[in-house]
Every structure is written in C-alpha cells, then in structure tokens.
Design an enzyme around this catalytic site. Structure first.
Site, PDB file in Angstrom:
ATOM      1  N   ASP A  63      16.054  10.317 -38.443  1.00 36.14           N
ATOM      2  CA  ASP A  63      16.680  11.707 -37.783  1.00 36.14           C
ATOM      3  C   ASP A  63      15.203  12.345 -37.494  1.00 36.14           C
ATOM      4  OD1 ASP A  63      18.475  13.851 -37.266  1.00 36.14           O
ATOM      5  OD2 ASP A  63      16.752  14.915 -38.318  1.00 36.14           O
ATOM      6  N   TYR A  71       9.091  18.432 -34.405  1.00 40.12           N
ATOM      7  CA  TYR A  71       8.464  18.140 -35.787  1.00 40.12           C
ATOM      8  C   TYR A  71       7.086  17.675 -35.333  1.00 40.12           C
ATOM      9  CZ  TYR A  71      13.251  17.881 -37.826  1.00 40.12           C
ATOM     10  OH  TYR A  71      14.489  18.199 -38.388  1.00 40.12           O
ATOM     11  N   LYS A  93      15.751  15.575 -31.297  1.00 41.22           N
ATOM     12  CA  LYS A  93      16.109  16.971 -30.953  1.00 41.22           C
ATOM     13  C   LYS A  93      15.402  17.325 -29.866  1.00 41.22           C
ATOM     14  CE  LYS A  93      17.537  17.456 -35.736  1.00 41.22           C
ATOM     15  NZ  LYS A  93      16.427  16.502 -36.290  1.00 41.22           N
ATOM     16  N   HIS A 100      18.149  21.461 -30.642  1.00 38.13           N
ATOM     17  CA  HIS A 100      17.827  21.748 -32.158  1.00 38.13           C
ATOM     18  C   HIS A 100      18.136  23.311 -32.562  1.00 38.13           C
ATOM     19  CE1 HIS A 100      14.288  20.681 -34.884  1.00 38.13           C
ATOM     20  NE2 HIS A 100      15.334  21.083 -35.686  1.00 38.13           N
TER      21      HIS A 100
END
Length: 269
Positions: A35, A40, A65, A98
C-alpha cells in the site's frame, strides 16, 4: 478477477531507502499487497524494491493514492501517470483518493469525474477512497455510478473502532481498510491484548491485527523492522475466541491519531 489480500504492508512514513528496505523485507516475508501513496513521496523506492524482488505482476497487489492537492482541473490523470511511472508496475490494482478535497477547495463533481476517467482509461484495475466520511461517500457513490468503490481506507484500530463509518460502509457493501492498525505502537503495552496474546503464544500487536481481520477489515500495518514485518504477517493465522473478541471490543476509547486541518469533519454518529 484478482482479489485484494487482507493483510498488506503499509509504506507510510518510510522515506527513501527505508521504503525500499521495508518493501523488500515485506515481499521476502511473504506479503503480496503493498500500500502506497503519491503523498508518501516514496513511490520510486517502493517500485525499485518490487522490481528487484521480481515477482510475476499478477502475484502482487499494489495500491496507491492520489493526493488531494492533485485534484485541480485536469490534474488527476497526470499525477496518476507520474505515480505509475515511479512504481513501474503498469496499471495499479487499486487507486484511491487519499482524502476528500481539503476544505472543499475543488468541486467533488470535477475531481470525481477525473477519477472515473482514469479508471475508464485502464490506468487502474479498481478504485476506492480513503478518509471519506458518510457525506463524501454518498456523493462519490452517486457520481461514480456503476463503478464500484472497492474500499474506504480509514484510521481503524482497537482504541478507535470508528463505528459510525464502519456501520455505514457495511450497509453499503464497502469493505474497510484499516490504516494505523497498531495505533502507531500504542497496542504493544496494552494489558488486555498482552494477556490474550499470552494465551496464544502471540504478541499484543498480533492480537490487535487479528481482531481487525476477524471484523472483516483489510489491514496494512507498517514497520521498518524485518522481524516485526514477519510478526505482523503471522497475525493472519491467529484465531481468537468469541470471548476474547468481546474483551477487545471493550478497548474502544475514541483515540483518533489522524486529525489535522487537511481532514474532513469526522462522523461521530
């Protein structure tokens, strides 16, 4: 059709080489669900670990996402294409939004239409949402039409069981994916979880994950420690008794860890 593995490896808060090392350790341990997220800022490192491990593509489930900052007019597809290039796996198995647009800066009708167009163009195999409340989910379901929402990824752990959104999603047939399933390590010292773990030769963390899995949730724990990564995966084999599950339910304390100005107004009922 490929189904999502119920226990995955989360790559949040793993910058640079830490994302590479963690993802590689997870794949070596046997995880087949990774994931990630644009936000990130580590997708290229995750992608490098996947490439180096060398699994056949259909043996791996990859989620990413789209960040809410990328929801502007005409922006969703270019950002998705950038993520795909970094990950290097072709169409991702699951693409999530997200968060809802921060403070509704962008119209949901517009960014959801862009999201649908990305799905229709084959850049992802499934779509879903993350951190969507009832209000946003209602609108997403309406706007996506017959395109199914595979999951709503939300904060979910023994100390914050998030009943309002869990009950809503269950009623709508939308599975939940639990992020921060170990409450960022807070479960480790809990006496109830520790005692139950001792009955099974398991850790408190494994008990916390097993409870979420018993509830039918997908879970994506994260760790940079190879031993912890293996330990978390083994939680899938832990069977808790009905009495133990009931005791764990009693740990609810509304301990929300993610709650900032970028978040929607959470459901409390």
């Amino acid at each position: 059709m490929k189904t999502i593995p119920l226990l995955g490896y989360g790559t949040w808060n793993r910058p640079g080489d830490a994302a590479y090392d963690g993802t590689l350790s997870a794949l070596q341990a046997g995880y087949r669900h990774i994931d990630g997220a644009e936000g990130y800022q580590n997708e290229e490192h995750v992608g490098r670990a996947i490439a180096d491990f060398g699994l056949p593509r259909d043996d791996l489930w990859v989620t990413t996402k789209v960040a809410p900052e990328s929801f502007g007019p005409g922006q969703v597809r270019p950002h998705v294409e950038a993520s795909l290039e970094k990950l290097g796996v072709g169409p991702v198995d699951l693409l999530l939004l997200h968060y809802p647009s921060i403070n509704d800066e962008y119209e949901i009708e517009d960014y959801m239409a862009q999201f649908a167009a990305v799905y229709d163009a084959g850049l992802c195999r499934n779509i879903g949402v993350s951190n969507f409340t009832k209000r946003y989910l209602d609108r997403a379901l309406e706007l996506l039409g017959d395109r199914p929402i595979l999951t709503n990824q939300v904060e979910l752990h023994v100390f914050m069981q998030n009943k309002p959104i869990v009950d809503y999603c269950r009623a709508k047939g939308i599975p939940l994916t639990a992020f921060s399933p170990l409450a960022r390590g807070a479960v480790v010292d809990d006496p109830v979880l520790t005692t139950i773990g001792e009955n099974h030769g398991a850790t408190a963390s494994q008990v916390a994950l097993a409870w979420l899995l018993s509830e039918g949730h997908i879970v994506i724990p994260s760790s940079g420690n190879p031993d912890r990564i293996r330990e978390n995966l083994a939680a899938a084999d832990l069977q808790l008794t009905p009495e133990e599950l009931k005791r764990i339910e009693g740990l609810e304390r509304g301990m929300r860890l993610v709650n900032g100005p970028w978040c929607p107004e959470w459901d409390i009922a």
